[in-house]
Scaffold this motif. Sequence first.
Motif, short mmCIF file in Angstrom:
data_model
loop_
_atom_site.label_atom_id
_atom_site.label_comp_id
_atom_site.label_asym_id
_atom_site.label_seq_id
_atom_site.Cartn_x
_atom_site.Cartn_y
_atom_site.Cartn_z
N VAL A 54 44.03 37.93 45.49
CA VAL A 54 43.47 37.85 44.16
C VAL A 54 43.34 36.38 43.81
CG1 VAL A 54 43.82 38.39 41.72
CG2 VAL A 54 44.52 40.02 43.47
N ASP A 58 40.03 35.82 39.14
CA ASP A 58 40.10 37.27 39.05
C ASP A 58 41.35 37.72 38.30
OD1 ASP A 58 37.73 37.54 40.44
OD2 ASP A 58 38.72 37.90 42.37
N ALA A 59 42.46 37.06 38.58
CA ALA A 59 43.71 37.43 37.93
C ALA A 59 43.64 37.17 36.42
CB ALA A 59 44.86 36.65 38.55
N GLN A 62 41.76 39.79 34.21
CA GLN A 62 42.30 41.13 34.03
C GLN A 62 42.40 41.46 32.56
OE1 GLN A 62 45.99 41.69 36.06
NE2 GLN A 62 45.12 41.27 38.07
N LYS A 63 41.98 42.66 32.25
CA LYS A 63 42.03 43.10 30.86
C LYS A 63 43.28 43.94 30.66
CE LYS A 63 37.12 42.88 30.03
NZ LYS A 63 37.03 41.52 30.33
N ALA A 67 49.19 42.08 32.51
CA ALA A 67 48.62 41.71 33.80
C ALA A 67 49.76 41.28 34.71
CB ALA A 67 47.60 40.60 33.65
N ASP A 68 49.81 41.85 35.90
CA ASP A 68 50.90 41.54 36.82
C ASP A 68 50.30 41.02 38.12
OD1 ASP A 68 53.33 41.31 38.06
OD2 ASP A 68 53.44 43.42 38.62
N PHE A 69 50.54 39.75 38.41
CA PHE A 69 50.04 39.16 39.64
C PHE A 69 50.89 37.97 40.02
CE2 PHE A 69 47.83 37.15 36.15
CZ PHE A 69 47.90 35.81 36.46
#
Length: 86
Positions: A54, A58-59, A62-63, A67-69
């Motif tokens: 990702v 892109d991260a 996130q809507k 958001a977990d990344f």
Amino acid sequence: MTTRHTYSSREFNQYVSEAKRAANEGPVFITDRGEPAHVLLSIQEYRRLQGDFVSLADALAQKGTEADFDFDFPSIDLDIKPADLS
């Protein structure tokens, strides 16, 4: 099983459209002086090989509320000397 195509650099330059079509069937190897130098892939195959990668953009896009990344910031080594403010 995917089909493997090989073109010399000269052939690739002459048959770009054919090589692009062949990339839909599998990787297309492009050689320089008989040695593999490049690989042409379809975008679908490229994305499949990327896996769960990702990008930061892109991260951040996130809507939702949660958001977990994971994102590893690249380290840089700057040779900076402090300013003399005297």
